[in-house]
Enzyme design. Structure first.
Site, PDB file in Angstrom:
ATOM      1  N   LEU A  24       0.850  -1.191   0.000  1.00 20.18           N
ATOM      2  CA  LEU A  24       0.000   0.000   0.000  1.00 20.18           C
ATOM      3  C   LEU A  24       0.888   1.244   0.000  1.00 20.18           C
ATOM      4  CD1 LEU A  24      -2.742  -0.870   2.674  1.00 20.18           C
ATOM      5  CD2 LEU A  24      -2.992  -0.873   0.179  1.00 20.18           C
ATOM      6  N   GLU A  31      -8.234   3.657   8.331  1.00 20.07           N
ATOM      7  CA  GLU A  31      -8.753   2.951   7.160  1.00 20.07           C
ATOM      8  C   GLU A  31      -8.534   1.448   7.326  1.00 20.07           C
ATOM      9  OE1 GLU A  31     -10.093   1.609   3.630  1.00 20.07           O
ATOM     10  OE2 GLU A  31      -7.966   1.272   4.083  1.00 20.07           O
TER      11      GLU A  31
HETATM   12  N1  LIG Z   1      -5.639  -0.171  -1.833  1.00 21.66           N
HETATM   13  C1  LIG Z   1      -6.224  -1.344  -1.603  1.00 21.66           C
HETATM   14  O1  LIG Z   1      -7.352  -1.409  -1.092  1.00 21.66           O
HETATM   15  C2  LIG Z   1      -5.485  -2.611  -1.967  1.00 21.66           C
HETATM   16  C3  LIG Z   1      -6.048  -3.866  -1.675  1.00 21.66           C
HETATM   17  C4  LIG Z   1      -5.337  -5.012  -2.021  1.00 21.66           C
HETATM   18  C5  LIG Z   1      -4.099  -4.893  -2.639  1.00 21.66           C
HETATM   19  N2  LIG Z   1      -3.602  -3.671  -2.910  1.00 21.66           N
HETATM   20  C6  LIG Z   1      -2.304  -3.533  -3.594  1.00 21.66           C
HETATM   21  O2  LIG Z   1      -2.401  -4.131  -4.874  1.00 21.66           O
HETATM   22  C7  LIG Z   1      -1.088  -4.585  -5.255  1.00 21.66           C
HETATM   23  C8  LIG Z   1      -1.172  -6.047  -5.635  1.00 21.66           C
HETATM   24  O3  LIG Z   1      -1.999  -6.183  -6.780  1.00 21.66           O
HETATM   25  P1  LIG Z   1      -1.517  -7.085  -8.026  1.00 21.66           P
HETATM   26  O4  LIG Z   1      -2.468  -6.882  -9.136  1.00 21.66           O
HETATM   27  O5  LIG Z   1      -0.073  -6.814  -8.256  1.00 21.66           O
HETATM   28  O6  LIG Z   1      -1.574  -8.564  -7.434  1.00 21.66           O
HETATM   29  P2  LIG Z   1      -2.778  -9.446  -6.826  1.00 21.66           P
HETATM   30  O7  LIG Z   1      -4.027  -9.204  -7.628  1.00 21.66           O
HETATM   31  O8  LIG Z   1      -2.838  -9.281  -5.366  1.00 21.66           O
HETATM   32  O9  LIG Z   1      -2.217 -10.912  -7.085  1.00 21.66           O
HETATM   33  C9  LIG Z   1      -1.903 -11.327  -8.379  1.00 21.66           C
HETATM   34  C10 LIG Z   1      -1.675 -12.806  -8.378  1.00 21.66           C
HETATM   35  O10 LIG Z   1      -2.862 -13.489  -7.952  1.00 21.66           O
HETATM   36  C11 LIG Z   1      -3.008 -14.685  -8.686  1.00 21.66           C
HETATM   37  N3  LIG Z   1      -4.245 -14.614  -9.442  1.00 21.66           N
HETATM   38  C12 LIG Z   1      -4.967 -13.527  -9.783  1.00 21.66           C
HETATM   39  N4  LIG Z   1      -6.081 -13.862 -10.444  1.00 21.66           N
HETATM   40  C13 LIG Z   1      -6.088 -15.220 -10.535  1.00 21.66           C
HETATM   41  C14 LIG Z   1      -6.982 -16.176 -11.099  1.00 21.66           C
HETATM   42  N5  LIG Z   1      -8.113 -15.807 -11.708  1.00 21.66           N
HETATM   43  N6  LIG Z   1      -6.662 -17.481 -11.003  1.00 21.66           N
HETATM   44  C15 LIG Z   1      -5.522 -17.878 -10.373  1.00 21.66           C
HETATM   45  N7  LIG Z   1      -4.640 -17.026  -9.815  1.00 21.66           N
HETATM   46  C16 LIG Z   1      -4.923 -15.701  -9.892  1.00 21.66           C
HETATM   47  C17 LIG Z   1      -1.777 -14.823  -9.549  1.00 21.66           C
HETATM   48  O11 LIG Z   1      -0.806 -15.468  -8.731  1.00 21.66           O
HETATM   49  P3  LIG Z   1       0.400 -16.370  -9.329  1.00 21.66           P
HETATM   50  O12 LIG Z   1       1.347 -15.393  -9.955  1.00 21.66           O
HETATM   51  O13 LIG Z   1       0.960 -17.044  -8.128  1.00 21.66           O
HETATM   52  O14 LIG Z   1      -0.229 -17.307 -10.320  1.00 21.66           O
HETATM   53  C18 LIG Z   1      -1.384 -13.366  -9.753  1.00 21.66           C
HETATM   54  O15 LIG Z   1      -0.032 -13.174 -10.109  1.00 21.66           O
HETATM   55  C19 LIG Z   1      -0.191  -4.346  -4.056  1.00 21.66           C
HETATM   56  O16 LIG Z   1       0.496  -3.118  -4.236  1.00 21.66           O
HETATM   57  C20 LIG Z   1      -1.161  -4.242  -2.906  1.00 21.66           C
HETATM   58  O17 LIG Z   1      -0.657  -3.505  -1.820  1.00 21.66           O
HETATM   59  C21 LIG Z   1      -4.269  -2.530  -2.592  1.00 21.66           C
END
Ligand SMILES: NC(=O)c1ccc[n+]([C@@H]2O[C@H](COP(=O)([O-])OP(=O)(O)OC[C@H]3O[C@@H](n4cnc5c(N)ncnc54)[C@H](OP(=O)(O)O)[C@@H]3O)[C@@H](O)[C@H]2O)c1
Length: 174
Positions: A24, A31
């Site tokens: 984050l 929050e």
């Molecule tokens: N502001 C907020 O409210 C909030 C909330 C949550 C997260 N965040 C932020 O969001 C960022 C992370 O987001 P991101 O997009 O990089 O990653 P993410 O969505 O958390 O994770 C991505 C991983 O999830 C797996 N995945 C996603 N969809 C899938 C599906 N349909 N089937 C199987 N596996 C699936 C895959 O893992 P594998 O690579 O292992 O296959 C993919 O690489 C971070 O910076 C975090 O801090 C913010």
């Protein structure tokens, strides 16, 4: 599919930025408490809620805080032998939704960017709890556009911490 209500919950800045370098981009204690309260509280004391998250978001939670307590944690990954202690690991969104049986009250999709993007048009989506942070951060991960079928039904409240102001909004299917 599922008979349960399914909400996304997200905090986003003015540009709908939600993350930077896998974590984050802000630290807003109020929050974080709001997120915990919304995702934990149930009307029926015999039930708990389920939180579905991507593997990157799971890994962004410090080990001592995971699994998120008093909620059924579900982690999405394409890896077949991935282990997430205290959580259930699944390989698809449908498999995650199918885990919700009678003991689950509400399903929350808690991110991150790739999971929000895949889920935003899912027919099971009931609504979105959006914390709108009235500031811009240098993000590399973003929340998708909110489709027209979802409209803002409520400004739950607004608050501030330090110099940062934010609003708690609820979007639901019209
Ligand atoms: N502001 C907020 O409210 C909030 C909330 C949550 C997260 N965040 C932020 O969001 C960022 C992370 O987001 P991101 O997009 O990089 O990653 P993410 O969505 O958390 O994770 C991505 C991983 O999830 C797996 N995945 C996603 N969809 C899938 C599906 N349909 N089937 C199987 N596996 C699936 C895959 O893992 P594998 O690579 O292992 O296959 C993919 O690489 C971070 O910076 C975090 O801090 C913010």
């Amino acid at each position: 599919m599922t008979d349960h209500e399914v909400y996304m919950i997200v905090a986003a800045d003015k540009d709908f930025g939600i993350g930077k370098d896998g974590v984050l981009p802000w630290q807003i204690t109020k929050e974080m408490k709001y997120f915990k309260d919304v995702t934990t509280q149930t009307h029926d004391a015999t039930k708990e809620n389920m939180v579905i998250m991507g593997r990157t978001t799971w890994e962004s939670i410090p080990e001592k805080f995971r699994p998120l307590i008093d909620r059924k944690n579900v982690v999405l990954t394409s890896q077949k032998d991935y282990k997430a202690k205290g959580a259930t690991v699944v390989n698809s969104i449908e498999a995650a939704l199918n885990l919700a049986q009678n003991e689950i009250e509400t399903i929350f999709v808690i991110g991150g960017g790739s999971v929000y993007k895949e889920f935003i048009d899912h027919p099971a989506l009931t609504g979105i709890y959006l914390t709108q942070i009235q500031d811009c951060f240098d993000c590399d991960t973003f929340f998708p556009d909110i489709p027209e079928k979802l409209s803002q039904v409520k400004e739950i409240s607004s608050d501030r911490e330090g110099g940062t102001e934010f609003k708690y909004l609820l979007y639901k299917k019209a």
